[in-house]
Write a protein that holds these residues in place. Structure first.
Motif, PDB file in Angstrom:
ATOM      1  N   TYR A  12       0.823  -1.227   0.000  1.00  9.06           N
ATOM      2  CA  TYR A  12       0.000   0.000   0.000  1.00  9.06           C
ATOM      3  C   TYR A  12       0.854   1.273   0.000  1.00  9.06           C
ATOM      4  N   CYS A  13       1.874   1.333  -0.811  1.00  6.44           N
ATOM      5  CA  CYS A  13       2.658   2.582  -0.821  1.00  6.44           C
ATOM      6  C   CYS A  13       3.015   3.045  -2.235  1.00  6.44           C
ATOM      7  N   LEU A  14       2.165   2.687  -3.186  1.00  3.21           N
ATOM      8  CA  LEU A  14       2.412   3.125  -4.564  1.00  3.21           C
ATOM      9  C   LEU A  14       2.403   4.650  -4.659  1.00  3.21           C
ATOM     10  N   ASP A  15       1.528   5.275  -3.832  1.00  2.00           N
ATOM     11  CA  ASP A  15       1.405   6.742  -3.894  1.00  2.00           C
ATOM     12  C   ASP A  15       2.628   7.451  -3.303  1.00  2.00           C
ATOM     13  N   LEU A  16       3.475   6.699  -2.605  1.00  2.78           N
ATOM     14  CA  LEU A  16       4.635   7.345  -1.969  1.00  2.78           C
ATOM     15  C   LEU A  16       5.890   7.264  -2.826  1.00  2.78           C
ATOM     16  N   GLN A  17       5.813   6.581  -3.975  1.00  3.11           N
ATOM     17  CA  GLN A  17       7.037   6.186  -4.672  1.00  3.11           C
ATOM     18  C   GLN A  17       7.948   7.334  -5.105  1.00  3.11           C
ATOM     19  N   THR A  18       7.408   8.520  -5.299  1.00  5.69           N
ATOM     20  CA  THR A  18       8.286   9.606  -5.748  1.00  5.69           C
ATOM     21  C   THR A  18       8.844  10.433  -4.579  1.00  5.69           C
ATOM     22  N   GLN A  19       8.372  10.130  -3.367  1.00  6.06           N
ATOM     23  CA  GLN A  19       8.823  10.934  -2.218  1.00  6.06           C
ATOM     24  C   GLN A  19      10.158  10.435  -1.680  1.00  6.06           C
ATOM     25  N   ASN A  20      10.799  11.291  -0.890  1.00  7.46           N
ATOM     26  CA  ASN A  20      12.042  10.870  -0.249  1.00  7.46           C
ATOM     27  C   ASN A  20      11.723  10.158   1.066  1.00  7.46           C
ATOM     28  N   PHE A  21      12.453   9.082   1.348  1.00  5.66           N
ATOM     29  CA  PHE A  21      12.166   8.240   2.509  1.00  5.66           C
ATOM     30  C   PHE A  21      12.177   9.034   3.811  1.00  5.66           C
ATOM     31  N   ASP A  22      13.117   9.982   3.934  1.00  5.86           N
ATOM     32  CA  ASP A  22      13.236  10.703   5.214  1.00  5.86           C
ATOM     33  C   ASP A  22      12.090  11.694   5.462  1.00  5.86           C
ATOM     34  N   LYS A  23      11.290  11.938   4.439  1.00  2.00           N
ATOM     35  CA  LYS A  23      10.175  12.871   4.619  1.00  2.00           C
ATOM     36  C   LYS A  23       8.894  12.153   5.055  1.00  2.00           C
ATOM     37  N   LEU A  24       8.940  10.817   5.179  1.00  2.00           N
ATOM     38  CA  LEU A  24       7.731  10.043   5.486  1.00  2.00           C
ATOM     39  C   LEU A  24       7.536   9.893   6.989  1.00  2.00           C
ATOM     40  N   SER A  25       6.298   9.589   7.389  1.00  2.00           N
ATOM     41  CA  SER A  25       6.017   9.307   8.804  1.00  2.00           C
ATOM     42  C   SER A  25       6.530   7.907   9.135  1.00  2.00           C
ATOM     43  N   GLY A  26       6.600   7.590  10.427  1.00  2.00           N
ATOM     44  CA  GLY A  26       7.103   6.280  10.854  1.00  2.00           C
ATOM     45  C   GLY A  26       6.304   5.143  10.230  1.00  2.00           C
ATOM     46  N   GLY A  27       4.992   5.302  10.169  1.00  2.00           N
ATOM     47  CA  GLY A  27       4.139   4.251   9.614  1.00  2.00           C
ATOM     48  C   GLY A  27       4.384   4.068   8.125  1.00  2.00           C
ATOM     49  N   GLU A  28       4.551   5.190   7.424  1.00  2.00           N
ATOM     50  CA  GLU A  28       4.813   5.108   5.977  1.00  2.00           C
ATOM     51  C   GLU A  28       6.175   4.469   5.718  1.00  2.00           C
ATOM     52  N   GLN A  29       7.155   4.840   6.552  1.00  2.00           N
ATOM     53  CA  GLN A  29       8.488   4.247   6.387  1.00  2.00           C
ATOM     54  C   GLN A  29       8.429   2.735   6.569  1.00  2.00           C
ATOM     55  N   ALA A  30       7.649   2.287   7.562  1.00  2.00           N
ATOM     56  CA  ALA A  30       7.536   0.848   7.812  1.00  2.00           C
ATOM     57  C   ALA A  30       6.946   0.143   6.589  1.00  2.00           C
ATOM     58  N   ARG A  31       5.941   0.769   5.956  1.00  2.00           N
ATOM     59  CA  ARG A  31       5.318   0.149   4.779  1.00  2.00           C
ATOM     60  C   ARG A  31       6.296   0.098   3.611  1.00  2.00           C
ATOM     61  N   VAL A  32       7.095   1.170   3.464  1.00  2.00           N
ATOM     62  CA  VAL A  32       8.065   1.213   2.360  1.00  2.00           C
ATOM     63  C   VAL A  32       9.129   0.128   2.561  1.00  2.00           C
ATOM     64  N   LEU A  33       9.585  -0.036   3.804  1.00  2.00           N
ATOM     65  CA  LEU A  33      10.606  -1.059   4.058  1.00  2.00           C
ATOM     66  C   LEU A  33      10.025  -2.463   3.858  1.00  2.00           C
ATOM     67  N   LEU A  34       8.736  -2.604   4.175  1.00  2.00           N
ATOM     68  CA  LEU A  34       8.090  -3.893   3.905  1.00  2.00           C
ATOM     69  C   LEU A  34       8.054  -4.126   2.393  1.00  2.00           C
ATOM     70  N   ALA A  35       7.733  -3.072   1.639  1.00  3.03           N
ATOM     71  CA  ALA A  35       7.715  -3.195   0.172  1.00  3.03           C
ATOM     72  C   ALA A  35       9.096  -3.617  -0.329  1.00  3.03           C
ATOM     73  N   ARG A  36      10.141  -3.077   0.292  1.00  2.00           N
ATOM     74  CA  ARG A  36      11.518  -3.450  -0.090  1.00  2.00           C
ATOM     75  C   ARG A  36      11.718  -4.958   0.083  1.00  2.00           C
ATOM     76  N   ALA A  37      11.211  -5.485   1.200  1.00  2.94           N
ATOM     77  CA  ALA A  37      11.368  -6.924   1.457  1.00  2.94           C
ATOM     78  C   ALA A  37      10.511  -7.741   0.482  1.00  2.94           C
ATOM     79  N   LEU A  38       9.301  -7.247   0.187  1.00  9.73           N
ATOM     80  CA  LEU A  38       8.421  -7.986  -0.726  1.00  9.73           C
ATOM     81  C   LEU A  38       8.973  -7.985  -2.153  1.00  9.73           C
ATOM     82  N   ALA A  39       9.704  -6.906  -2.496  1.00 12.40           N
ATOM     83  CA  ALA A  39      10.241  -6.784  -3.863  1.00 12.40           C
ATOM     84  C   ALA A  39      11.218  -7.914  -4.195  1.00 12.40           C
TER      85      ALA A  39
END
Lengths: 253, 320
Positions: free
Chosen positions: A127-154
């Protein structure tokens, strides 16, 4: 394809942590790895991921010992999501998620069409397709967790290990992460997630591995694994008149 | 577009470096003079002095810039630099040892060995278990030890001429450039650059932490070996030819990070370009400022620009 832990013992340096663990997991299962702090959950995950070499026993995936696999091949079969959520450099989200394709990249590191597809799929699944163009450090803790999960799923690995993926997240993000992991399991993956929240574990997991002092003390369906006896002995908690309370340790107030 | 501007900056800096000095050569005469046509004096200046000096500055700057980017990627710390982490000092110690014992022909291998030793020592200590502060302090310590040993050699210099040779060499300069030196430095730097560029993908993965990088198939042993070799070749060859030139590896990747983003894989080749352009420009500036009879050394000028930048960076890091 199944995961088999055989007589597995491992240590952090000189500190013996895991003691002769035997367990099995099959595709389609979301396994909750639960236990108090220091019970050996992270050590077990790292040993299964091949980051810690076992003293005795072995981890077998698809009938192969994972410690005998070449590092890149092992990386393609096992995705490990670390507990820590910090990254050293503020990479854009899509670039960060595409690091999950590192085990497939060539010398120049260019992403193939297949890699790009896997990254898209992972962004959707977490659930983080909408975040793909943003920089990781600008995200909230919850968004960062989802992005890192996406990294593992990739990685697209048949075995996914997640070390406390819901720690310090609000309920909305906890449920989002658990739903993603559940979906992965439904798609035929083996998913093992260490969790402290027993309510989440009850709601989402198919089976629980309960750890205490480096040993696997229960391995069963959710309802059968978390018995009152286990809660008292392992977690030092009990329910009195519908209220959860801690078990008094002898000699302590 | 931004990459094009960086290349344009390098080209302009190179043309400027070939053109200006004690005797300015007009832009239009540069290429003919390089190929032996036109004014005799222009041809001599271009072929014997400016061209080898500019080529050397390009290679040394490229080596220092990319080494800084790679070290910052590996240590995951923007304060890492071959000078601050002591590699330039260990390379200089190697070279001074060769000079001290009168083996001018061994300066290059001695500097390479010195840089390799310094880089190897420090990267062996660099892991998640050690904080970046500990690592930088260890690098500063290694550098201080090498500098004090260099001082010891100067202390016991056999004669004043040997001493002055070491002192001037340590200040860093491209005044005595030759095509032979440029070719040697170029080959070594290109080999080093290749090693560093190959580490880019692994360094990018390392930004997720060492354990995650290993779980993604990165071999830390291979990565460290490539880094030590690359940094030793780039820094060692530069120090051997031009003495100690510091801080370029610090501020070039830092500036480029603000423009191109933080990906270490992209920053290594970009910092090579940026470092090359900057050093050529700085060397031109030393020639302009040296025209009144005194010589401004390149090592001094780069430190005068770089040290305040380092202080500002440390101050900024402290405030955040």
């Amino acid at each position: 394809m199944s995961l088999v832990l055989e007589n597995l013992s491992a240590a952090y340096g000189k500190l013996q942590v895991l003691h002769k663990i035997n367990a099995r997991a099959k595709p389609g299962e979301l396994i909750g790895l639960v236990g108090p702090n220091g019970s050996g959950k992270s050590c077990l995950q790292k040993t299964i991921a091949g980051l810690i070499k076992p003293d005795t026993g072995m981890v077998r995936l698809e009938d192969q010992s994972i410690h005998l696999l070449a590092p890149r091949l092992r990386a393609q079969k096992i995705a490990w999501l670390a507990q820590e959520r910090n990254t050293s450099w503020a990479l854009p989200v899509r670039e960060l998620v595409s690091l999950g394709r590192a085990p497939y990249r060539g010398l120049l590191g260019k992403l193939s069409f297949e890699d790009e597809n896997a990254v898209d799929q992972a962004l959707v699944s977490a659930y983080c397709l909408d975040l793909q163009t943003q920089n990781f450090d600008k995200l909230s803790g919850g968004e960062q967790a989802r992005v890192l999960l996406a990294r593992a799923l990739a990685v697209g690995a048949p075995l996914i290990l997640a070390d406390e993926p819901t720690a310090s997240l609000d309920p909305y993000f906890q449920i989002s992460i658990m739903q993603s992991l559940k979906d992965e399991a439904k798609n035929g993956k083996i998913v093992i997630a260490s969790l402290h929240d027993l309510t989440l574990a009850r709601q989402f997991c198919d089976r629980l591995w309960v750890m205490n002092e480096g040993q696997l003390v229960a391995d069963d369906k959710v309802g059968r694994a978390l018995t009152n006896a286990v809660l008292e002995r392992v977690f030092k908690i009990k329910t009195i008149n519908g209220e959860i309370t801690r078990v008094q340790k002898p000699g302590k107030i | 577009m931004k990459v094009f501007l960086l290349v344009f900056f390098c080209v302009m800096a190179t043309l400027l470096s070939l053109s200006i000095g004690a005797l300015n050569i007009p832009f239009g005469d540069l290429v003919p003079a390089l190929f032996g046509r036109g004014d005799e004096i222009h041809i001599t200046i271009m072929q014997d002095l400016r061209a080898p000096r500019t080529v050397l500055a390009l290679f040394i700057g490229a080596g220092l810039g990319s080494s800084g980017a790679a070290l910052q990627g590996y240590t995951r710390n923007p304060l890492a630099d071959p000078g601050i982490l002591g590699f330039s000092a260990t390379a200089a110690l190697g070279a001074v040892l060769a000079l001290y014992f009168g083996h001018q022909n061994l300066v290059t291998p001695a500097a390479l060995a010195g840089a390799g030793l310094g880089a190897g020592l420090l990267l062996a200590m660099a892991s998640n278990k050690k904080s970046a502060t500990v690592l930088i302090l260890a690098g500063v310590g290694i550098g201080a030890l090498a500098t004090s040993l260099t001082g010891l050699l100067m202390n016991f210099a056999p004669n004043p001429w040997a001493l002055s040779e070491i002192v001037y060499w340590l200040m860093g300069s491209l005044r005595n450039s030759s095509f032979g030196a440029a070719i040697l430095c170029g080959v070594l730097t290109l080999a080093g650059l290749l090693c560093l560029v190959v580490t880019g993908g692994d360094l990018r993965t390392l930004s997720l932490g060492e354990d995650t990088a290993i779980s993604l198939g990165v071999s830390l042993t291979r990565l460290r070996l490539l880094l030590v070799t690359g940094v030793a070749l780039c820094v060692g060859s530069g120090v051997a030819v031009a003495g100690a030139i510091g801080f370029i590896g610090l501020f070039i990747p830092h500036i480029l990070r603000g423009i191109f983003g933080s990906d270490p894989a992209k920053l290594i080749p970009l910092s090579a370009l940026g470092g090359a352009g900057f050093l050529v420009l700085a060397d031109s500036l030393t020639r302009v400022l040296s025209n009144n009879g005194t010589v401004l050394y390149l090592g001094i000028l780069s430190a005068l620009i770089g040290a305040p930048f380092f202080i500002w960076l440390a101050f900024k890091a402290g405030r955040s």
